[in-house]
Design a protein around this motif. Structure first.
Motif, PDB file in Angstrom:
ATOM      1  N   PHE A 183     -96.974  10.733  39.065  1.00  0.00           N
ATOM      2  CA  PHE A 183     -97.014  12.148  38.683  1.00  0.00           C
ATOM      3  C   PHE A 183     -98.375  12.491  38.088  1.00  0.00           C
ATOM      4  O   PHE A 183     -98.946  13.548  38.384  1.00  0.00           O
ATOM      5  N   GLN A 184     -98.910  11.590  37.277  1.00  0.00           N
ATOM      6  CA  GLN A 184    -100.227  11.827  36.670  1.00  0.00           C
ATOM      7  C   GLN A 184    -101.315  11.874  37.740  1.00  0.00           C
ATOM      8  O   GLN A 184    -102.231  12.700  37.672  1.00  0.00           O
TER       9      GLN A 184
ATOM     10  N   GLN B 297    -104.427  17.550  41.968  1.00  0.00           N
ATOM     11  CA  GLN B 297    -104.372  19.010  41.980  1.00  0.00           C
ATOM     12  C   GLN B 297    -105.523  19.603  41.170  1.00  0.00           C
ATOM     13  O   GLN B 297    -106.136  20.598  41.569  1.00  0.00           O
ATOM     14  N   HIS B 298    -105.798  18.980  40.031  1.00  0.00           N
ATOM     15  CA  HIS B 298    -106.891  19.446  39.175  1.00  0.00           C
ATOM     16  C   HIS B 298    -108.223  19.367  39.919  1.00  0.00           C
ATOM     17  O   HIS B 298    -109.016  20.328  39.915  1.00  0.00           O
TER      18      HIS B 298
END
Length: 68
Positions: A5-6, A12-13
């Motif tokens: 998830f991280q 995405q960032h």
């Protein structure tokens, strides 16, 4: 929070940061083109002639006194 998830959030960032940079580059290109167009304009002396508009001085104004 799981590591996958991280990693997804980090991906995405970075994707959003890349898109922001792309838009910045587009904007700077547009600014450069507009600056070039402004530089091409002729703001030379009015004595140079040409077909452009001329600056014509306004006629002198009359100063009226009270009672006139």
């Amino acid at each position: 929070m799981s590591s996958s998830f991280q990693v997804l959030k980090l991906q995405q960032h970075y994707g959003q940061a890349g898109e922001d940079m792309r838009q910045i580059l587009i904007s700077t290109d547009k600014i450069g083109v507009r600056a070039g167009r402004i530089d091409e304009l002729d703001f030379g002396d009015s004595d140079a002639g040409g077909d452009g508009p001329r600056i014509v001085p306004a006629p002198p104004t009359l100063k009226l006194e009270a009672g006139e």
